[in-house]
Design an enzyme around this catalytic site. Structure first.
Site, PDB file in Angstrom:
ATOM      1  N   LYS A  79      32.819  34.887  47.365  1.00 47.21           N
ATOM      2  CA  LYS A  79      31.309  34.649  47.714  1.00 47.21           C
ATOM      3  C   LYS A  79      30.329  35.572  47.054  1.00 47.21           C
ATOM      4  O   LYS A  79      29.126  35.636  47.207  1.00 47.21           O
ATOM      5  CB  LYS A  79      31.315  34.706  49.270  1.00 47.21           C
ATOM      6  N   LYS A 139      37.322  47.409  41.645  1.00 44.76           N
ATOM      7  CA  LYS A 139      36.242  47.398  41.784  1.00 44.76           C
ATOM      8  C   LYS A 139      35.662  48.796  41.267  1.00 44.76           C
ATOM      9  O   LYS A 139      34.435  48.987  40.632  1.00 44.76           O
ATOM     10  CB  LYS A 139      35.770  47.602  43.410  1.00 44.76           C
ATOM     11  N   LYS A 186      39.886  34.056  41.006  1.00 45.58           N
ATOM     12  CA  LYS A 186      39.650  33.645  42.523  1.00 45.58           C
ATOM     13  C   LYS A 186      38.006  33.378  42.907  1.00 45.58           C
ATOM     14  O   LYS A 186      37.264  33.910  42.191  1.00 45.58           O
ATOM     15  CB  LYS A 186      39.952  34.852  43.161  1.00 45.58           C
TER      16      LYS A 186
END
Ligand code: TYM
Length: 334
Positions: free
Chosen positions: A201, A111, A198
């Site tokens: 959401k 990130k 992966k």
């Protein structure tokens, strides 16, 4: 009875990856363990959240926990920010963890590489100690999670060892050493659009994931458009055929049928038939969950369960926190 702790961030609507990797395990394990299942809202604010949406997602996740079959008589279900011991423990843990350890966490590296060090919050770096706190406060022996949380669990174990060595009395365990538990099938559910990454959401491409609240026709469309390959042969080979292998493992996790059985049942059949059967299996799983979810959201029962859960959690968490403070020498009283 041994204790389990696990949590999910209310940072969006959970996907079928969260269900297979985490929630499904929670339901299966609640009969054999003393369980604490948390809505980890303090973790969610490591990245910017819309306040109104966050509140909705917190309550929504609690309703989903119950809708998938968690039983508040067997498991304590609560919201992290309603138990202040989590934030307090996190501070103590941060002071006993090095920046180097935290900078090695792959989730932080990913990130911060994307957004630059000045573009991410300090909380994103210090998030793993908050997670360590979640686990140790309840004296958890076992932590059921998806594969992506493995590194955080290793950090937790390293911390427990160090803290016990530094502050524990001889022959007396200060903090309990937890073990990780990863689902045998579906510990890492992959994106439907890019089966080498992966399912998440927070994916900006909604076709990559199945949300637990997707309508049946949306589910059918997403599975139909899932990326596979041109061989048309249904076999499990994650390296060379990641798309169909991912769908096979979702099918297996959702129905309980072993992958090998599915492979032989679909021998000679095409991806089209396979995908439409898989879509129906996912719809059959999610439809009743969604009905129950909507009932719970509209009920007072949900808030009563969460109030009771927080009361129970506080009792256990505060005891461990006090034990930590005593060991370190914080404050005046034991
Ligand atoms: P979170 O909210 O990202 O995900 C919740 C759980 O779902 C699992 N998971 C998956 N499993 C299989 N396939 C996937 N594609 C997939 N995506 C997510 C995650 O591994 C996780 O088990 N830091 C944690 C939340 C947390 C926690 C804790 C977990 C906070 N404190 C203490 C256990 C114990 C997280 O961000 O999960």
């Amino acid at each position: 009875m041994e204790t389990i702790f696990s949590g999910i961030q209310p940072s969006g609507i959970p996907t079928i990856g969260n269900y297979i990797g985490a929630m499904k395990q929670f339901v299966d394990l609640q009969n054999q363990y003393d369980c604490y299942f948390c809505i980890v809202d303090e973790h969610a604010i490591t990245v910017p959240q819309d306040p109104i949406k966050l509140r909705q997602q917190i309550r929504g996740l609690a309703a989903l926990y119950l809708a998938v079959g968690l039983d508040p008589k067997k498991a304590t279900i609560f919201i992290q920010s309603e138990v202040s011991a989590h934030a307090e423990a996190a501070w103590i843990i941060q002071c006993n963890t090095t920046i180097g350890e935290l900078e090695r966490m792959t989730q932080f590296k990913d990130k911060s590489q994307k957004n630059g060090r000045t573009g991410v919050s300090a909380g994103l770096l210090t998030y793993p100690p908050l997670m360590v706190g979640d686990i140790i406060l309840y004296n958890a022996n076992l932590v059921p999670v998806g594969d992506d949380q493995k590194q955080h669990l290793e950090l937790t174990r390293d911390f427990v060892e160090r803290f016990n060595k530094r502050y524990g009395q001889k022959n007396q365990e200060l903090l309990v050493m937890p073990e990780v538990k990863i689902a045998e099938q579906g510990g890492r559910v992959m994106s439907l659009q890019d089966p080498t990454s992966k399912m998440s959401k927070s994916d900006t491409n909604a076709k990559g994931f199945i949300s637990m609240l997707d309508e049946p026709n949306v589910i059918r469309k997403k599975i139909k458009s899932a990326v596979t390959d041109s061989t048309g042969i249904i076999e499990y080979d994650p390296e060379n055929k990641p798309g169909i292998s991912n769908l096979l493992s979702i099918f297996s996790a959702v129905t309980g049928r072993p992958v090998a059985e599915l492979v032989s049942a679909y021998e000679g059949k095409g991806y089209g038939d396979f995908k439409s059967d898989l879509a129906e299996a996912v719809v059959d799983l999610l439809e009743p969950i969604q009905i129950r979810y909507n009932e719970l959201l509209a009920s007072d029962e949900l808030d009563e369960i969460l109030d009771e859960g927080a009361d129970k959690a506080r009792l256990v968490a505060n005891k461990t926190l006090q034990r930590m403070k005593n060991a370190i020498g914080l404050g005046r009283k034991s």
